[in-house]
Design a protein around this motif. Structure first.
Motif, PDB file in Angstrom:
ATOM      1  N   ASN A  70       0.845  -1.201   0.000  1.00 25.25           N
ATOM      2  CA  ASN A  70       0.000   0.000   0.000  1.00 25.25           C
ATOM      3  C   ASN A  70       0.872   1.239   0.000  1.00 25.25           C
ATOM      4  OD1 ASN A  70      -1.279   2.088   2.396  1.00 25.25           O
ATOM      5  ND2 ASN A  70      -2.442   1.778   0.539  1.00 25.25           N
ATOM      6  N   ILE A  71       0.659   2.084  -1.004  1.00 30.66           N
ATOM      7  CA  ILE A  71       1.326   3.379  -1.040  1.00 30.66           C
ATOM      8  C   ILE A  71       0.249   4.463  -1.154  1.00 30.66           C
ATOM      9  CG2 ILE A  71       2.951   4.873  -2.296  1.00 30.66           C
ATOM     10  CD1 ILE A  71       4.420   2.384  -3.210  1.00 30.66           C
ATOM     11  N   PRO A  72       0.153   5.352  -0.172  1.00 31.60           N
ATOM     12  CA  PRO A  72      -0.753   6.500  -0.331  1.00 31.60           C
ATOM     13  C   PRO A  72      -0.156   7.425  -1.404  1.00 31.60           C
ATOM     14  CG  PRO A  72      -0.142   6.127   1.988  1.00 31.60           C
ATOM     15  CD  PRO A  72       0.800   5.328   1.149  1.00 31.60           C
ATOM     16  N   LEU A  73      -0.885   7.597  -2.520  1.00 33.02           N
ATOM     17  CA  LEU A  73      -0.280   8.242  -3.693  1.00 33.02           C
ATOM     18  C   LEU A  73      -0.018   9.726  -3.493  1.00 33.02           C
ATOM     19  CD1 LEU A  73      -2.254   6.471  -6.565  1.00 33.02           C
ATOM     20  CD2 LEU A  73      -0.028   5.865  -5.601  1.00 33.02           C
ATOM     21  N   ASN A  74      -0.678  10.337  -2.514  1.00 33.31           N
ATOM     22  CA  ASN A  74      -0.384  11.765  -2.291  1.00 33.31           C
ATOM     23  C   ASN A  74       0.529  11.978  -1.084  1.00 33.31           C
ATOM     24  OD1 ASN A  74      -2.074  11.230  -0.244  1.00 33.31           O
ATOM     25  ND2 ASN A  74      -3.733  12.595  -0.893  1.00 33.31           N
ATOM     26  N   GLY A  75       1.160  10.928  -0.604  1.00 36.45           N
ATOM     27  CA  GLY A  75       2.082  11.048   0.531  1.00 36.45           C
ATOM     28  C   GLY A  75       3.374  11.749   0.122  1.00 36.45           C
ATOM     29  N   ALA A  76       4.071  12.291   1.126  1.00 35.78           N
ATOM     30  CA  ALA A  76       5.278  13.084   0.851  1.00 35.78           C
ATOM     31  C   ALA A  76       6.357  12.261   0.138  1.00 35.78           C
ATOM     32  CB  ALA A  76       5.820  13.634   2.172  1.00 35.78           C
ATOM     33  N   ARG A  77       6.450  10.951   0.458  1.00 36.73           N
ATOM     34  CA  ARG A  77       7.517  10.129  -0.127  1.00 36.73           C
ATOM     35  C   ARG A  77       7.016   9.230  -1.256  1.00 36.73           C
ATOM     36  NH1 ARG A  77       9.817   9.517   5.633  1.00 36.73           N
ATOM     37  NH2 ARG A  77       7.916   8.356   5.962  1.00 36.73           N
ATOM     38  N   ALA A  78       5.799   9.506  -1.734  1.00 39.53           N
ATOM     39  CA  ALA A  78       5.180   8.583  -2.691  1.00 39.53           C
ATOM     40  C   ALA A  78       6.060   8.322  -3.916  1.00 39.53           C
ATOM     41  CB  ALA A  78       3.817   9.109  -3.122  1.00 39.53           C
ATOM     42  N   ALA A  79       6.653   9.376  -4.468  1.00 39.56           N
ATOM     43  CA  ALA A  79       7.423   9.195  -5.712  1.00 39.56           C
ATOM     44  C   ALA A  79       8.572   8.215  -5.498  1.00 39.56           C
ATOM     45  CB  ALA A  79       7.932  10.549  -6.205  1.00 39.56           C
ATOM     46  N   GLU A  80       9.292   8.376  -4.389  1.00 39.51           N
ATOM     47  CA  GLU A  80      10.428   7.481  -4.112  1.00 39.51           C
ATOM     48  C   GLU A  80       9.957   6.048  -3.862  1.00 39.51           C
ATOM     49  OE1 GLU A  80      13.853   9.142  -1.447  1.00 39.51           O
ATOM     50  OE2 GLU A  80      12.021  10.290  -1.052  1.00 39.51           O
ATOM     51  N   LEU A  81       8.877   5.911  -3.098  1.00 33.56           N
ATOM     52  CA  LEU A  81       8.370   4.569  -2.778  1.00 33.56           C
ATOM     53  C   LEU A  81       7.879   3.863  -4.044  1.00 33.56           C
ATOM     54  CD1 LEU A  81       6.384   5.378   0.515  1.00 33.56           C
ATOM     55  CD2 LEU A  81       8.670   4.364   0.328  1.00 33.56           C
ATOM     56  N   LEU A  82       7.218   4.619  -4.912  1.00 36.83           N
ATOM     57  CA  LEU A  82       6.714   4.026  -6.158  1.00 36.83           C
ATOM     58  C   LEU A  82       7.865   3.537  -7.029  1.00 36.83           C
ATOM     59  CD1 LEU A  82       3.890   6.616  -6.787  1.00 36.83           C
ATOM     60  CD2 LEU A  82       3.530   4.140  -6.696  1.00 36.83           C
TER      61      LEU A  82
END
Ligand SMILES: Cc1cc2nc3c(=O)[nH]c(=O)nc-3n(C[C@H](O)[C@H](O)[C@H](O)COP(=O)(O)O)c2cc1C
Length: 309
Positions: A70-82
């Motif tokens: 699960n990645i919250p897509l508007n989270g601060a680290r979303a780009a890196e996690l994705l």
């Protein structure tokens, strides 16, 4: 038991361990549930990218079965996690908060199944139009972020099953096999349980948190925070102070408390002890594999009971 969800994901049982920030932000819980034939879901939201990458490696070493992230897509680290999730070729994405259109195509191209968490009919229809593989539908009983509308799981799942053609994973208020049977009867094709899996040795939260879940009854949770994005958590000193505060003071109080404080430091009076109404159905701490075994037996019992009526 076969459903479109078990077929889509290649899992044995239509049971998910819900993504939970901190509680499921670790490998052992996800591995245990996936190895038991359900879908373990890593809650990546609060993780640092390097921890996330290492945990994905541990999960991939610990199970050959499908698991979710699960990645919250508007989270601060979303780009890196994705980016990390893409390079690790995760089998299942359970995306929340934010639209799927930007990221979904490249994940789809490497075979990732894309499930989207929704809490309203409107968002369910939007996700269907965007082409997601399946929906996770959160009702008002759910711990964490239930729908602002406060429509319960029983009604929202049924409405969305009727409104879309997608397979639905029902979420919120379930802690045993009878609850799973009820939501499958409504047309859901899998059911996810969060709070039940907090009460496991594998969940990575402080023992005080687990004890608070065991002690809670069905009426011991409440909604706190902004009406547009409320949090369901167990009532404690923080929620009482929040409720008593003047509206102008509430934002600062809300921001000063955190889930981390309860989950990692064990401060269950002043932290956000996120848990669902289903805490009142949880009476014991059990290894996740045993919970899975019990859920499957209870689901069978519920089916037999219904058939015998
Ligand atoms: C402690 C806790 C943390 C949660 N964190 C997340 C999260 O990071 N992302 C998410 O999509 N849902 C999160 N949720 C919601 C769960 O995925 C799930 O919808 C919910 O637990 C279902 O209700 P139940 O607790 O009654 O089983 C969280 C829930 C809890 C209890």
């Amino acid at each position: 038991m076969r459903t479109r969800i078990t077929e889509l994901l290649g899992i044995e049982h239509p049971i998910f361990q819900a993504a939970m920030s901190w509680a499921s932000s670790n490998a052992p819980l996800v591995i245990a549930v996936s190895n038991a034939g359900g879908l373990g879901v890593l809650g990546a939201g609060p993780m640092r990218p390097e921890d996330f990458a290492r945990t994905l490696e541990q999960i991939q070493a610990g199970t050959k079965k499908p698991f979710g992230v699960n990645i919250p897509l508007n989270g601060a680290r979303a780009a890196e996690l994705l980016e990390i999730a893409f390079h690790k070729r995760i089998p299942v994405m359970v995306a929340s908060q934010g639209g799927p259109r930007e990221q979904m195509p490249r994940f789809r191209a490497i075979g990732t199944k894309w499930l989207h968490v929704v809490a309203s009919v409107e968002h369910a229809k939007k996700a269907e139009a965007a082409g997601v593989d399946a929906l996770v539908v959160d009702g008002a009983e759910a711990g964490g972020h239930p729908p602002p509308s406060q429509v319960g799981t029983l009604v929202l799942v049924r409405r969305i099953v009727r409104a879309t053609k997608l397979p639905v994973v029902a979420s919120g208020g379930v802690a045993d096999g009878a609850g799973i049977a009820a939501l499958l009867a409504l047309g859901a094709e899998a059911v996810q349980l969060g709070t039940r899996f907090i009460a496991t040795p594998e969940a990575s939260v402080h023992d005080n948190y687990k004890r608070a879940v065991l002690a809670a009854d069905v009426h011991d949770s409440c909604l706190v925070g902004p009406a547009s994005l409320p949090v369901r958590q167990l009532r404690n000193a923080f929620t009482r102070k929040f409720d008593a505060a003047a509206p102008a003071e509430r934002e600062a109080l809300f921001n000063a408390a955190s889930l981390k404080k309860a989950a990692l430091e064990g401060d269950v009076e002043w932290g956000k002890v996120e848990a669902g109404q289903s805490a009142g159905l949880v009476d014991d701490i059990l290894p996740a594999a045993e919970i899975m075994q019990r859920l499957i037996e209870e689901l069978e019992q519920a089916r037999r009971r219904l058939a015998s009526l």
